[in-house]
Structure formats: structure tokens, C-alpha cells
Design a protein around this motif. Structure first.
Motif: not given
Length: 134
Positions: A39-46, A64-66, A68-72, A94-96
Motif C-alpha cells: 500500500q505504501m507504494h500505491g499497490g493493492t492486494s486482494a 502500483g504493483c502492475k 513494478c520492477s520489484v513485484s516479483g 498474480r500480478v496482472p
């Protein structure tokens, strides 16, 4: 990281009746508590699926996870923790792809109306533009 049997809710209170919460609720609480960086980096999780019968959990990251270079790394951290829970046998995170929100690479036009064929130049990008080409 906090093991699921000693999990607390997002407010930090220890939940003595943890067994009364669903697997989905416990995974969601864990994500909120242990992965605030999302959430701090503008991402969401569900949590899309958390089946205690099959032990399958599916988490989807977005925002923001879409792209993102560190989403892996985030994905690997989530999988590594959740797979240690005794009631979880399989974890999918999953990260679309960021391109999915634009209709994918096969969509001829982006959301801004730019023709993406021929490198976004339309027919100007051909190798033989013709005598009228400037």
C-alpha cells in the motif's frame, strides 16, 4: 513474521479466537500487517481465493504493483510465508501485466487514442512512405 496461530488483526490486538476467522480473513489481516509496503507504494492486494478444504490460496496484486520492477520479490515473499501455514498447500500470487489495462498488445489503439501499429506512427512508419512524405 508472525505465525498464523499467533496472528493479530490489523489493529494489533491479539485475536484469541483466531480459529473463528476464515482463512481468507486471516490471510487478508496478514497482508495488511506484514506487507504494508504494498500500500505504501500505491499497490493493492486482494485475496481472491482461500479454500481451507483444498489448501489453495490465490492473492492478486494490483494498482502500483502492475509493472513494478520489484513485484516479483513481493510475490516471492508472500508465497514463502503463506506456504508455511499448516492449512495452506498451494499459493498463487498474480500480478496482472500493466498492458492488460490497455487491452493488451493486440489492441490497435491505446486508451489515449494513439495508433500503436507500426510503432505508434500508423502508416507513417512504413519503410516506403511514398513521394508525399515530408
Amino acid at each position: 513474521m508472525t505465525p498464523p496461530d499467533a496472528a493479530s488483526d490489523a489493529s494489533g490486538d491479539t485475536d484469541a479466537a483466531d480459529g473463528e476467522r476464515s482463512l481468507k480473513e486471516r490471510v487478508e489481516a496478514w497482508l495488511s500487517r506484514e506487507m504494508p509496503i504494498i500500500q505504501m507504494h500505491g499497490g493493492t492486494s486482494a485475496v481472491r481465493e482461500a479454500d481451507p478444504e483444498t489448501g489453495e490460496v490465490i492473492v492478486e496484486l494490483g494498482g502500483g504493483c502492475k509493472g513494478c520492477s520489484v513485484s516479483g520479490i513481493t510475490t516471492n515473499n508472500i508465497e514463502a510465508e503463506l506456504i508455511t501455514w499448516p492449512e495452506i498447500d498451494e499459493v498463487t500470487v498474480r500480478v496482472p501485466d500493466a498492458r492488460e489495462s490497455l487491452g493488451g498488445p493486440d489492441q490497435a489503439e491505446s486508451i489515449m487514442g494513439v495508433d500503436r501499429t507500426e510503432g505508434g506512427r500508423g502508416d507513417w512508419g512504413s519503410s516506403n512512405p511514398g513521394k508525399d512524405h515530408l
